[in-house]
Write a protein that holds these residues in place. Structure first.
Motif, mmCIF file in Angstrom:
data_model
loop_
_atom_site.group_PDB
_atom_site.id
_atom_site.type_symbol
_atom_site.label_atom_id
_atom_site.label_comp_id
_atom_site.label_asym_id
_atom_site.label_seq_id
_atom_site.Cartn_x
_atom_site.Cartn_y
_atom_site.Cartn_z
ATOM 1 N N ILE A 55 -4.678 -2.864 8.117
ATOM 2 C CA ILE A 55 -3.224 -2.699 8.073
ATOM 3 C C ILE A 55 -2.816 -1.879 6.853
ATOM 4 N N ALA A 56 -3.347 -2.266 5.695
ATOM 5 C CA ALA A 56 -3.007 -1.561 4.457
ATOM 6 C C ALA A 56 -3.498 -0.120 4.492
ATOM 7 N N GLY A 57 -4.716 0.084 4.987
ATOM 8 C CA GLY A 57 -5.279 1.432 5.024
ATOM 9 C C GLY A 57 -4.484 2.375 5.899
ATOM 10 N N LYS A 58 -4.039 1.896 7.051
ATOM 11 C CA LYS A 58 -3.242 2.742 7.937
ATOM 12 C C LYS A 58 -1.890 3.078 7.308
ATOM 13 N N ALA A 59 -1.289 2.106 6.611
ATOM 14 C CA ALA A 59 -0.026 2.374 5.925
ATOM 15 C C ALA A 59 -0.229 3.392 4.806
ATOM 16 N N ALA A 60 -1.324 3.240 4.055
ATOM 17 C CA ALA A 60 -1.618 4.190 2.980
ATOM 18 C C ALA A 60 -1.825 5.591 3.545
ATOM 19 N N ASN A 61 -2.573 5.697 4.638
ATOM 20 C CA ASN A 61 -2.784 7.007 5.271
ATOM 21 C C ASN A 61 -1.466 7.645 5.671
ATOM 22 N N GLU A 62 -0.567 6.856 6.228
ATOM 23 C CA GLU A 62 0.735 7.383 6.669
ATOM 24 C C GLU A 62 1.564 7.894 5.501
ATOM 25 N N GLN A 63 1.408 7.257 4.331
ATOM 26 C CA GLN A 63 2.197 7.625 3.159
ATOM 27 C C GLN A 63 1.484 8.608 2.233
ATOM 28 N N GLY A 64 0.292 9.043 2.607
ATOM 29 C CA GLY A 64 -0.457 9.970 1.767
ATOM 30 C C GLY A 64 -1.046 9.344 0.522
ATOM 31 N N VAL A 65 -1.271 8.032 0.561
ATOM 32 C CA VAL A 65 -1.858 7.308 -0.573
ATOM 33 C C VAL A 65 -3.377 7.324 -0.421
ATOM 34 N N PRO A 66 -4.129 7.785 -1.415
ATOM 35 C CA PRO A 66 -5.589 7.841 -1.262
ATOM 36 C C PRO A 66 -6.207 6.459 -1.137
ATOM 37 N N VAL A 67 -7.158 6.336 -0.218
ATOM 38 C CA VAL A 67 -7.864 5.079 0.024
ATOM 39 C C VAL A 67 -9.292 5.220 -0.502
ATOM 40 N N ILE A 68 -9.701 4.273 -1.333
ATOM 41 C CA ILE A 68 -11.033 4.287 -1.937
ATOM 42 C C ILE A 68 -11.783 3.079 -1.404
ATOM 43 N N LEU A 69 -12.988 3.290 -0.889
ATOM 44 C CA LEU A 69 -13.771 2.226 -0.260
ATOM 45 C C LEU A 69 -15.016 1.913 -1.066
ATOM 46 N N ALA B 253 0.824 -1.207 0.000
ATOM 47 C CA ALA B 253 0.000 0.000 0.000
ATOM 48 C C ALA B 253 0.856 1.255 0.000
ATOM 49 N N GLY B 254 1.988 1.206 0.701
ATOM 50 C CA GLY B 254 2.862 2.365 0.783
ATOM 51 C C GLY B 254 3.505 2.741 -0.527
ATOM 52 N N MET B 255 3.685 1.763 -1.420
ATOM 53 C CA MET B 255 4.322 2.042 -2.712
ATOM 54 C C MET B 255 3.304 2.276 -3.828
ATOM 55 N N ALA B 256 2.017 2.081 -3.533
ATOM 56 C CA ALA B 256 0.990 2.198 -4.562
ATOM 57 C C ALA B 256 0.592 3.652 -4.794
ATOM 58 N N GLY B 257 -0.076 3.873 -5.915
ATOM 59 C CA GLY B 257 -0.645 5.192 -6.179
ATOM 60 C C GLY B 257 -1.985 5.377 -5.504
ATOM 61 N N SER B 258 -2.679 4.258 -5.249
ATOM 62 C CA SER B 258 -3.945 4.289 -4.524
ATOM 63 C C SER B 258 -4.207 2.907 -3.956
ATOM 64 N N LEU B 259 -5.084 2.859 -2.957
ATOM 65 C CA LEU B 259 -5.499 1.610 -2.332
ATOM 66 C C LEU B 259 -7.014 1.509 -2.419
ATOM 67 N N VAL B 260 -7.504 0.397 -2.972
ATOM 68 C CA VAL B 260 -8.944 0.161 -3.115
ATOM 69 C C VAL B 260 -9.354 -0.968 -2.182
ATOM 70 N N LEU B 261 -10.306 -0.690 -1.305
ATOM 71 C CA LEU B 261 -10.818 -1.676 -0.348
ATOM 72 C C LEU B 261 -12.252 -2.018 -0.720
ATOM 73 N N ASN B 262 -12.535 -3.301 -0.919
ATOM 74 C CA ASN B 262 -13.837 -3.776 -1.381
ATOM 75 C C ASN B 262 -14.283 -4.910 -0.466
ATOM 76 N N ILE B 263 -15.448 -4.751 0.181
ATOM 77 C CA ILE B 263 -15.867 -5.726 1.193
ATOM 78 C C ILE B 263 -16.829 -6.780 0.642
ATOM 79 N N GLY B 264 -16.771 -7.041 -0.648
ATOM 80 C CA GLY B 264 -17.746 -7.935 -1.272
ATOM 81 C C GLY B 264 -17.793 -9.342 -0.706
ATOM 82 N N THR B 265 -16.638 -9.953 -0.437
ATOM 83 C CA THR B 265 -16.606 -11.290 0.153
ATOM 84 C C THR B 265 -15.772 -11.211 1.427
ATOM 85 N N LEU B 266 -16.452 -10.978 2.521
ATOM 86 C CA LEU B 266 -15.781 -10.662 3.781
ATOM 87 C C LEU B 266 -15.260 -11.902 4.493
ATOM 88 N N GLN B 267 -14.063 -11.762 5.026
ATOM 89 C CA GLN B 267 -13.468 -12.720 5.950
ATOM 90 C C GLN B 267 -12.724 -11.897 7.000
#
Length: 273
Positions: A79-93, A56-70
């Motif tokens: 974990i990924a979302g917090k890392a993206a937030n720290e690196q200024g990577v936009p998170v799309i839900l 997530a830290g090296m990506a241009g964006s992070l996409v989180l999709n809860i379609g099949t939850l576990q």
């Protein structure tokens, strides 16, 4: 934003080939990856706790999709979302099916509470239920309501302090102050599973190359709708299987001339309290 800017952002996606980290559902993984490649982005699907923060830290964006939850996937998202937030990577839900079960609703709200979500995209029922408002939902599809979707989108954007994209017959993209109403698309999109999930990832591709996330989301949704219309013109009589293949082709082929010719949208300032 005008049509030239939309085409310019599409070309920027193709030129920069942004890495889009998807933690998505098992139903749409292959379709999403192929469509992002066709568009010009670089998809990665990484789920393991051991690597999601780094990816997530090296990506241009992070996409989180809860379609099949576990539960372990939810933890990866956090974990990924917090890392993206720290690196200024936009998170799309994409809160798929929020409101259908308590677990889905609680998970979507937890992600909104614990992470800084840049853009949230869903149908009207999903967006309403994430925000604690009432709207019928059947499985992962929005039910009927007499409520005004535009008012819903604006109020949720203000409440969540995020860009909200409510997609349906017409698509509404708003930050609570300004809004785009986009009229592109085709009904056959509803006959191919994962087209909404894919749209969320396409928003991720545009958000990776444009800091104005309202503009990025609106350009993504418009480009997507134009490609769908062209694909439908070429394949709709043959059914959804042919459309799906042609849609991948048109995400690859759609260009400035077609965006200028076919895109239809309104931009307006919001006067709601």
């Amino acid at each position: 934003m005008d049509k030239r800017e939309i085409a310019g952002l599409l070309e920027k996606v193709r030129r920069e080939n942004p890495l889009v980290h998807n933690i998505t559902n098992v139903v749409v993984t292959n379709f999403t990856a192929n469509a992002l490649l066709a568009l010009g982005a670089s998809p990665v699907m990484a789920y393991a706790h051991e690597e999601v923060a780094e990816m997530a830290g090296m990506a241009g964006s992070l996409v989180l999709n809860i379609g099949t939850l576990q539960p372990e996937v939810v933890q990866s998202m956090l974990i990924a979302g917090k890392a993206a937030n720290e690196q200024g990577v936009p998170v799309i839900l994409d809160p798929v099916g929020a409101g259908a079960t308590a677990y889905r609703t609680e998970t979507a709200r937890r992600l909104m509470e614990e992470l800084e979500i840049a853009v949230i995209r869903g149908n009207a029922a999903e967006i309403a239920n994430v925000a604690g408002e009432s709207w019928d939902i059947r499985g992962v599809d929005a039910g009927e309501s007499r409520r005004d979707v535009f008012t819903l989108a604006v109020s949720v954007a203000k409440r969540l302090n995020s860009i909200v994209a409510v997609t349906g017959k017409d698509d509404i993209i708003t930050d609570g102050s300004s809004a785009f109403i986009i009229h592109n698309g085709h009904p056959i999109l509803t006959k191919v599973t994962g087209t909404g999930c894919l749209l969320t990832s396409v928003i991720g591709a545009f958000a990776a190359v444009e800091k104005d996330l309202l503009k990025a989301a609106a350009a993504a949704v418009t480009t997507y709708g134009v490609a769908a219309e062209i694909a439908a013109e070429k394949s709709v009589d043959s059914g959804p299987g042919s459309f799906q293949a042609e849609f991948l082709n048109q995400l690859y082929l759609v260009n400035e001339e077609e965006i200028n010719r076919k895109s239809t949208f309104e931009q307006k300032e919001v006067n709601l309290i």
